[in-house]
Design a protein around this motif. Structure first.
Motif, PDB file in Angstrom:
ATOM      1  N   THR A  86      -4.778  27.986   2.471  1.00 35.21           N
ATOM      2  CA  THR A  86      -5.535  26.933   3.152  1.00 35.21           C
ATOM      3  C   THR A  86      -4.905  26.590   4.504  1.00 35.21           C
ATOM      4  OG1 THR A  86      -4.270  25.278   1.932  1.00 35.21           O
ATOM      5  CG2 THR A  86      -6.383  25.940   0.994  1.00 35.21           C
ATOM      6  N   THR A  87      -3.585  26.541   4.546  1.00 36.06           N
ATOM      7  CA  THR A  87      -2.887  26.240   5.802  1.00 36.06           C
ATOM      8  C   THR A  87      -3.123  27.367   6.807  1.00 36.06           C
ATOM      9  OG1 THR A  87      -1.170  25.200   4.458  1.00 36.06           O
ATOM     10  CG2 THR A  87      -0.666  25.544   6.783  1.00 36.06           C
ATOM     11  N   ARG A  88      -3.033  28.597   6.316  1.00 40.68           N
ATOM     12  CA  ARG A  88      -3.245  29.754   7.208  1.00 40.68           C
ATOM     13  C   ARG A  88      -4.649  29.765   7.776  1.00 40.68           C
ATOM     14  NH1 ARG A  88      -0.500  32.791   3.371  1.00 40.68           N
ATOM     15  NH2 ARG A  88      -2.417  33.733   2.604  1.00 40.68           N
ATOM     16  N   ILE A 138      -1.918  12.256  10.476  1.00 41.35           N
ATOM     17  CA  ILE A 138      -1.744  11.106   9.594  1.00 41.35           C
ATOM     18  C   ILE A 138      -1.652  11.575   8.147  1.00 41.35           C
ATOM     19  CG2 ILE A 138      -2.953   9.531  11.171  1.00 41.35           C
ATOM     20  CD1 ILE A 138      -5.248   9.488   9.142  1.00 41.35           C
ATOM     21  N   ASP A 139      -0.952  10.773   7.360  1.00 36.86           N
ATOM     22  CA  ASP A 139      -0.810  11.130   5.938  1.00 36.86           C
ATOM     23  C   ASP A 139      -0.654   9.846   5.147  1.00 36.86           C
ATOM     24  OD1 ASP A 139       0.132  14.074   4.539  1.00 36.86           O
ATOM     25  OD2 ASP A 139       0.349  12.237   3.352  1.00 36.86           O
ATOM     26  N   ILE A 140      -1.209   9.859   3.972  1.00 34.81           N
ATOM     27  CA  ILE A 140      -1.140   8.685   3.103  1.00 34.81           C
ATOM     28  C   ILE A 140       0.255   8.531   2.503  1.00 34.81           C
ATOM     29  CG2 ILE A 140      -1.797   9.752   0.895  1.00 34.81           C
ATOM     30  CD1 ILE A 140      -3.947   7.488   0.759  1.00 34.81           C
ATOM     31  N   GLY A 152      -1.352   6.853   7.181  1.00 37.02           N
ATOM     32  CA  GLY A 152      -2.716   6.338   7.246  1.00 37.02           C
ATOM     33  C   GLY A 152      -3.704   7.231   6.540  1.00 37.02           C
ATOM     34  N   SER A 153      -4.962   6.773   6.559  1.00 33.24           N
ATOM     35  CA  SER A 153      -6.051   7.521   5.954  1.00 33.24           C
ATOM     36  C   SER A 153      -7.356   7.028   6.550  1.00 33.24           C
ATOM     37  CB  SER A 153      -6.026   7.337   4.441  1.00 33.24           C
ATOM     38  OG  SER A 153      -6.982   8.205   3.851  1.00 33.24           O
ATOM     39  N   LEU A 154      -8.458   7.439   5.965  1.00 34.24           N
ATOM     40  CA  LEU A 154      -9.764   6.981   6.428  1.00 34.24           C
ATOM     41  C   LEU A 154     -10.257   5.830   5.582  1.00 34.24           C
ATOM     42  CD1 LEU A 154     -11.605  10.356   7.072  1.00 34.24           C
ATOM     43  CD2 LEU A 154      -9.993   9.097   8.500  1.00 34.24           C
TER      44      LEU A 154
HETATM   45  N1  SAM Z   1      -1.854  19.742   6.566  1.00 33.62           N
HETATM   46  C1  SAM Z   1      -0.857  20.437   5.771  1.00 33.62           C
HETATM   47  C2  SAM Z   1      -1.300  21.871   5.560  1.00 33.62           C
HETATM   48  O1  SAM Z   1      -2.443  22.201   5.900  1.00 33.62           O
HETATM   49  O2  SAM Z   1      -0.506  22.688   5.066  1.00 33.62           O
HETATM   50  C3  SAM Z   1      -0.623  19.725   4.429  1.00 33.62           C
HETATM   51  C4  SAM Z   1      -1.857  19.677   3.530  1.00 33.62           C
HETATM   52  S1  SAM Z   1      -1.487  19.093   1.873  1.00 33.62           S
HETATM   53  C5  SAM Z   1      -2.521  20.148   0.934  1.00 33.62           C
HETATM   54  C6  SAM Z   1      -2.393  17.579   1.755  1.00 33.62           C
HETATM   55  C7  SAM Z   1      -1.719  16.366   2.375  1.00 33.62           C
HETATM   56  O3  SAM Z   1      -2.703  15.315   2.404  1.00 33.62           O
HETATM   57  C8  SAM Z   1      -0.527  15.828   1.609  1.00 33.62           C
HETATM   58  O4  SAM Z   1       0.576  15.669   2.496  1.00 33.62           O
HETATM   59  C9  SAM Z   1      -1.005  14.471   1.066  1.00 33.62           C
HETATM   60  O5  SAM Z   1       0.016  13.483   1.052  1.00 33.62           O
HETATM   61  C10 SAM Z   1      -2.104  14.088   2.045  1.00 33.62           C
HETATM   62  N2  SAM Z   1      -3.175  13.222   1.495  1.00 33.62           N
HETATM   63  C11 SAM Z   1      -3.689  13.227   0.233  1.00 33.62           C
HETATM   64  N3  SAM Z   1      -4.664  12.307   0.122  1.00 33.62           N
HETATM   65  C12 SAM Z   1      -4.797  11.716   1.352  1.00 33.62           C
HETATM   66  C13 SAM Z   1      -5.647  10.696   1.866  1.00 33.62           C
HETATM   67  N4  SAM Z   1      -6.558  10.086   1.110  1.00 33.62           N
HETATM   68  N5  SAM Z   1      -5.510  10.341   3.167  1.00 33.62           N
HETATM   69  C14 SAM Z   1      -4.554  10.930   3.942  1.00 33.62           C
HETATM   70  N6  SAM Z   1      -3.720  11.896   3.501  1.00 33.62           N
HETATM   71  C15 SAM Z   1      -3.845  12.297   2.227  1.00 33.62           C
END
Ligand code: SAM
Length: 274
Positions: A106-108, A148-150, A174-176
């Motif tokens: 997914t990251t890639r 941003i990250d929760i 943060g989040s939405l």
């Molecule tokens: N962006 C990186 C990547 O693509 O490799 C990390 C993705 S990881 C699968 C998902 C991230 O989303 C985690 O760090 C998690 O803490 C964060 N997350 C989960 N629920 C969330 C929310 N409701 N709002 C914001 N961030 C959230």
């Protein structure tokens, strides 16, 4: 260090890998017939497997030794101890502490799609930034990026990774929405006595990338719309192919038009026009 041993391999256990990281795994390693998930402490896990104790240094050394650079579009994702001579743009990420080393499909796919869509000067939001890798990639492509990250624990790691890559990226908790977890609805838990409010992010953005999971994209579909001005691009991944349908229906209902689709293994990345 505590290791949780699951029977299978990276391919058969792929659907669990994001959940293992979400639950606190610091790294995954493939062993003959097994995958080892390394945790700083023992926790209750909803997967079949068994716990084993390891001396603290073993796992880290093994993990570092086996970790390979990962190519994604014009980028190569490196650990700080890797060297690279190729033409790719390096993104240096300290692995194993927050999700986002580039080793997950997914990251890639998100990095590859960002490379096709980001133009210099764009305002980009990376929702669920983890290690900061996608925001850092966008910044290396010339964007003004916000991650941003929760989870407050990942933010210092993302800041440190941006510093390593010598790019200016803003990171914040943060989040939405308030801390809502659609998956938790199946197993209701007592709410904390005083839930901390989640800081909410403000648009408009030219591009939003979110590597979360299908149910959360579905829940956020209308919120995604509010992040854009007249137009924009939305890149969504973390979607298992079998759950793609619910994301597409919700995004279509929110007025997004599908521009492109990628799939690697069981994972899908969808790109929408806002
Ligand atoms: N962006 C990186 C990547 O693509 O490799 C990390 C993705 S990881 C699968 C998902 C991230 O989303 C985690 O760090 C998690 O803490 C964060 N997350 C989960 N629920 C969330 C929310 N409701 N709002 C914001 N961030 C959230």
């Amino acid at each position: 260090m505590h290791v949780f041993r699951l029977r299978g391999n990276f391919e058969t256990l792929d659907i669990y890998s994001a959940a293992l990281f979400e639950l606190g795994a610091r790294g995954l390693e493939e062993k003959p017939g097994e995958v080892w998930a390394y945790f700083p402490e023992r926790i209750e896990l909803p997967f079949p497997g068994e716990w084993q104790e390891l001396p603290d240094t073993d796992w880290l050394e093994a993990y570092k030794r086996d970790l390979q650079p990962v190519r994604a579009g014009p980028f190569v994702v490196l650990a700080p101890w890797h060297t690279w001579e190729g033409p790719e743009k390096p993104i240096v990420i300290e692995p194993g502490m927050a999700f986002g080393t580039g080793h997950h499909e997914t990251t890639r796919m998100a990095l590859e799609t960002l490379a096709e869509r980001v133009e210099p000067g764009m305002r980009v939001l990376d929702l669920g930034t983890g290690s900061g890798i996608l925001a850092i990639g966008a910044a290396l492509l010339g964007a003004e990026a916000l991650g941003i990250d929760i989870d407050p624990a990942v933010i210092p790691q993302a800041i440190e990774n941006a510093r390593r890559n010598q790019v200016k990226v803003q990171f914040q908790v943060g989040s939405l929405d308030e801390a809502y977890d659609p998956l938790a609805e199946t197993a209701p838990q007592a709410p904390p006595a005083q839930p901390a409010p989640t800081p909410l992010v403000q648009g408009p953005f030219d591009l939003v990338v979110a590597n979360l999971y299908a149910e959360l994209h579905t829940y956020f579909a209308q919120k995604y719309r509010e992040l854009f001005g007249i137009c924009g691009t939305l890149i969504l991944t973390g979607i298992l192919a079998e759950r793609e349908g619910i994301v597409k229906s919700a995004l279509e209902a929110a007025g997004f038009g599908l521009l492109a689709r990628r799939q690697e293994g069981e994972w899908v990345c969808l790109t929408y026009a806002a």
